[in-house]
Design a protein around this motif. Structure first.
Motif, mmCIF file in Angstrom:
data_model
loop_
_atom_site.group_PDB
_atom_site.id
_atom_site.type_symbol
_atom_site.label_atom_id
_atom_site.label_comp_id
_atom_site.label_asym_id
_atom_site.label_seq_id
_atom_site.Cartn_x
_atom_site.Cartn_y
_atom_site.Cartn_z
ATOM 1 N N PRO A 2 0.826 -1.212 0.000
ATOM 2 C CA PRO A 2 0.000 0.000 0.000
ATOM 3 C C PRO A 2 0.863 1.265 0.000
ATOM 4 C CG PRO A 2 -0.822 -1.594 1.598
ATOM 5 C CD PRO A 2 0.493 -2.122 1.117
ATOM 6 N N ARG A 3 0.371 2.296 -0.639
ATOM 7 C CA ARG A 3 1.110 3.549 -0.687
ATOM 8 C C ARG A 3 1.159 4.220 0.683
ATOM 9 N NH1 ARG A 3 -0.996 6.621 -6.232
ATOM 10 N NH2 ARG A 3 0.203 5.352 -7.711
ATOM 11 N N ILE A 4 2.275 4.887 0.951
ATOM 12 C CA ILE A 4 2.375 5.781 2.094
ATOM 13 C C ILE A 4 2.889 7.114 1.574
ATOM 14 C CG2 ILE A 4 2.706 4.019 3.871
ATOM 15 C CD1 ILE A 4 5.690 4.478 3.672
ATOM 16 N N GLY A 5 2.471 8.197 2.183
ATOM 17 C CA GLY A 5 2.887 9.492 1.674
ATOM 18 C C GLY A 5 2.719 10.590 2.703
ATOM 19 N N PHE A 6 2.959 11.817 2.262
ATOM 20 C CA PHE A 6 2.818 12.971 3.146
ATOM 21 C C PHE A 6 2.627 14.238 2.321
ATOM 22 C CE2 PHE A 6 7.285 12.624 2.090
ATOM 23 C CZ PHE A 6 7.719 13.933 1.930
ATOM 24 N N PHE A 7 1.904 15.186 2.892
ATOM 25 C CA PHE A 7 1.815 16.527 2.341
ATOM 26 C C PHE A 7 2.906 17.370 2.988
ATOM 27 C CE2 PHE A 7 -2.531 15.133 1.517
ATOM 28 C CZ PHE A 7 -2.808 15.702 0.277
ATOM 29 N N HIS A 8 3.460 18.298 2.204
ATOM 30 C CA HIS A 8 4.463 19.209 2.764
ATOM 31 C C HIS A 8 4.409 20.523 2.011
ATOM 32 C CE1 HIS A 8 8.133 20.332 4.927
ATOM 33 N NE2 HIS A 8 8.559 20.872 3.788
ATOM 34 N N ASN A 9 4.523 21.598 2.755
ATOM 35 C CA ASN A 9 4.604 22.923 2.148
ATOM 36 C C ASN A 9 6.075 23.248 1.904
ATOM 37 O OD1 ASN A 9 3.840 25.595 1.304
ATOM 38 N ND2 ASN A 9 4.514 26.326 3.320
ATOM 39 N N PHE A 10 6.529 23.015 0.677
ATOM 40 C CA PHE A 10 7.929 23.248 0.337
ATOM 41 C C PHE A 10 8.171 24.748 0.169
ATOM 42 C CE2 PHE A 10 7.384 18.845 -0.847
ATOM 43 C CZ PHE A 10 8.612 18.260 -0.524
ATOM 44 N N LYS A 11 9.216 25.236 0.812
ATOM 45 C CA LYS A 11 9.578 26.642 0.717
ATOM 46 C C LYS A 11 10.710 26.809 -0.297
ATOM 47 C CE LYS A 11 8.392 27.115 5.592
ATOM 48 N NZ LYS A 11 8.108 25.670 5.721
ATOM 49 N N ALA A 12 10.843 28.009 -0.834
ATOM 50 C CA ALA A 12 11.885 28.285 -1.822
ATOM 51 C C ALA A 12 13.257 27.982 -1.241
ATOM 52 C CB ALA A 12 11.818 29.749 -2.259
ATOM 53 N N GLY A 13 14.027 27.143 -1.945
ATOM 54 C CA GLY A 13 15.371 26.808 -1.507
ATOM 55 C C GLY A 13 15.450 25.816 -0.362
ATOM 56 N N GLU A 14 14.305 25.295 0.090
ATOM 57 C CA GLU A 14 14.300 24.373 1.238
ATOM 58 C C GLU A 14 14.870 23.010 0.845
ATOM 59 O OE1 GLU A 14 11.184 22.639 4.609
ATOM 60 O OE2 GLU A 14 10.408 23.427 2.714
ATOM 61 N N ILE A 15 15.531 22.363 1.800
ATOM 62 C CA ILE A 15 16.006 20.996 1.620
ATOM 63 C C ILE A 15 15.293 20.119 2.653
ATOM 64 C CG2 ILE A 15 17.986 19.435 1.661
ATOM 65 C CD1 ILE A 15 19.758 21.805 1.006
ATOM 66 N N VAL A 16 14.469 19.197 2.166
ATOM 67 C CA VAL A 16 13.763 18.248 3.038
ATOM 68 C C VAL A 16 14.439 16.892 2.880
ATOM 69 C CG1 VAL A 16 11.568 17.098 3.496
ATOM 70 C CG2 VAL A 16 11.599 19.513 2.800
ATOM 71 N N VAL A 17 14.749 16.259 4.010
ATOM 72 C CA VAL A 17 15.450 14.982 3.967
ATOM 73 C C VAL A 17 14.601 13.903 4.628
ATOM 74 C CG1 VAL A 17 17.565 13.731 4.529
ATOM 75 C CG2 VAL A 17 17.665 16.192 4.092
ATOM 76 N N LYS A 18 14.347 12.823 3.892
ATOM 77 C CA LYS A 18 13.670 11.635 4.414
ATOM 78 C C LYS A 18 14.610 10.449 4.235
ATOM 79 C CE LYS A 18 9.581 13.701 4.991
ATOM 80 N NZ LYS A 18 8.864 13.831 6.266
ATOM 81 N N LYS A 19 14.551 9.521 5.164
ATOM 82 C CA LYS A 19 15.413 8.343 5.108
ATOM 83 C C LYS A 19 14.547 7.095 5.198
ATOM 84 C CE LYS A 19 18.014 7.779 8.637
ATOM 85 N NZ LYS A 19 19.097 7.981 9.636
ATOM 86 N N TRP A 20 14.813 6.132 4.309
ATOM 87 C CA TRP A 20 14.014 4.912 4.269
ATOM 88 C C TRP A 20 14.471 3.940 5.351
ATOM 89 C CZ3 TRP A 20 9.492 3.897 2.408
ATOM 90 C CH2 TRP A 20 9.052 2.576 2.309
ATOM 91 N N ASN A 21 13.503 3.426 6.103
ATOM 92 C CA ASN A 21 13.765 2.431 7.148
ATOM 93 C C ASN A 21 13.384 1.064 6.590
ATOM 94 O OD1 ASN A 21 13.445 0.617 9.376
ATOM 95 N ND2 ASN A 21 13.305 2.377 10.763
ATOM 96 N N LYS A 22 14.398 0.231 6.273
ATOM 97 C CA LYS A 22 14.131 -1.068 5.654
ATOM 98 C C LYS A 22 13.312 -1.978 6.543
ATOM 99 C CE LYS A 22 18.282 -1.348 2.743
ATOM 100 N NZ LYS A 22 19.498 -2.143 2.460
ATOM 101 N N GLU A 23 13.624 -1.990 7.834
ATOM 102 C CA GLU A 23 12.937 -2.905 8.742
ATOM 103 C C GLU A 23 11.452 -2.556 8.872
ATOM 104 O OE1 GLU A 23 15.919 -1.510 9.393
ATOM 105 O OE2 GLU A 23 16.987 -3.396 8.970
ATOM 106 N N ALA A 24 11.178 -1.265 9.071
ATOM 107 C CA ALA A 24 9.787 -0.841 9.248
ATOM 108 C C ALA A 24 9.074 -0.621 7.916
ATOM 109 C CB ALA A 24 9.738 0.439 10.078
#
Length: 376
Positions: free
Chosen positions: A78-100
């Motif tokens: 099943p898909r998982i996702g998120f909404f985010h308000n991206f700002k100009a020049g912003e860097i958002v970092v997500k990391k994948w958890n293999k176990e979970a």
């Protein structure tokens, strides 16, 4: 509308690939999403487009500032996702958890941002550009959604999933009581001293389930309305007014919630989004007394619904939307209310008649049949 959005929409009207100067502009003014450790050959998407990831995939670049929906899936899960308000020049970092098998946030302290931006150049070949060919469609689907809408509705734990994290009411009660160290926890335990107690079960004796706290999409509560031909004349404007007061009197936030609910279902594959979308349409279709005082809301509602139905894949209607003819039945009420209203005004009547004609031509729906709606 922000300056960045205006620039992009103007470029979209030109058609074809983005001009080099716009690409350069968005590289320096767009946002970046680093999605680290995500498995190869998995689904990854943003807004109105998804791909299968390659070996070097590490995220996205040149994301237009504003609210976007990011989603992913591995091994047809099943898909998982998120909404985010991206700002100009912003860097958002997500990391994948293999176990979970889910993503986690990775905060970037302010002092590390300059170094992260320098690293982006070396990662450039591993970052996919935002799919600008779909930006106009996305903007049209989400133009009422604000950062405040996302903050109000988004799950507390930051993930929207098409497979709900369910827990029985009984388990939730016990967990809450234990966490708060309440005396009720001990009174309701099942042990030798308390072999019997009232359980949270339905009429068939099955445990009553709910979405685990923190995982639920925090939609506004809207009573379910049954709309049939026998309800002609019934008005629920009082419920609409209560709902609007709960949103600070801002009718745009009601349409923003309608748009988020639609995206949650269409792209996130979350059925509760579909149910909330239906509830809002049902309510709006049964408020004849509000047509005068809330004329702006109804005009914008027609436009939002038109764009949503226009952007839907064809099989969406066959499989979901046309099921039980809920749209034809419900919108028949709306069209009749607007037609017979003495307060709605000529412009609303004109727009509604045009929308009705579009649906009749496009989907072969008949809103004038005796039973309140159906397919021809």
């Amino acid at each position: 509308m922000s300056d960045n959005t205006a620039v992009l929409l103007q470029a979209m009207r030109m058609g074809g690939a983005l001009p080099p100067e716009i690409v350069e502009y968005m590289y320096h003014n767009g946002a970046f999403l680093l999605f680290l450790g995500f498995p190869q050959a998995s689904e990854f998407g943003i807004d109105y487009k998804s791909w299968k990831t390659g070996e070097r995939f590490m995220g996205l670049k040149m994301i237009p500032p504003g609210v976007h929906f990011v989603y992913c899936s591995i091994k047809s899960a099943p898909r998982i996702g998120f909404f985010h308000n991206f700002k100009a020049g912003e860097i958002v970092v997500k990391k994948w958890n293999k176990e979970a098998e889910t993503f986690e946030d990775e905060d970037v302290p302010a002092e590390q941002i300059p170094e992260k931006k320098r690293q982006l150049k070396s990662m450039d070949n591993s970052l996919a550009p935002y799919p600008y060919e779909n930006y106009r469609s996305w903007y049209g689907l989400t133009d009422f959604i604000t950062p405040e809408t996302v903050e109000r509705i988004h799950p507390v734990l930051g993930r929207i999933t098409s497979q709900a994290e369910l827990v029985s009411l009984e388990t939730q009660f016990m967990e809450d009581a234990e966490q708060e160290h309440k005396e009720t926890h001990f009174k309701n335990r099942v042990d030798r001293q308390n072999p019997v107690r009232t359980r949270f079960v339905d009429q068939h004796g099955l445990p009553i389930m709910k979405i685990r706290e923190g995982y639920e999409i925090r939609f506004q509560e809207i009573p379910a309305l049954t709309v049939t031909k026998h309800q002609v004349g019934i008005d629920y404007s009082d419920r609409l007014y209560v709902l609007l007061r709960g949103l600070g009197g801002d009718w745009k936030q009601l349409l923003a919630e309608m748009q988020i609910a639609f995206v949650c279902f269409l792209q996130g594959q979350v059925f509760e989004g579909f149910e909330q979308w239906k509830r809002i349409i049902h309510l709006m279709s049964c408020c004849s007394n509000a047509l005068g005082s809330e004329k702006e809301l109804f005009m914008a509602f027609i436009r939002v619904l038109f764009f949503q139905l226009k952007e839907c894949p064809t099989d969406f209607f066959v499989d979901i939307v046309s099921r039980d003819n809920f749209l034809t039945t419900t919108l028949s009420m709306l069209f009749a209310n607007v037609r017979d209203s003495v307060h709605g005004g000529a412009e609303l009547k004109k727009k509604t008649a045009q929308f009705k004609q579009y649906l009749t031509n496009q989907f072969k729906w008949d809103f004038d049949c005796e039973d309140g709606g159906g397919e021809k």
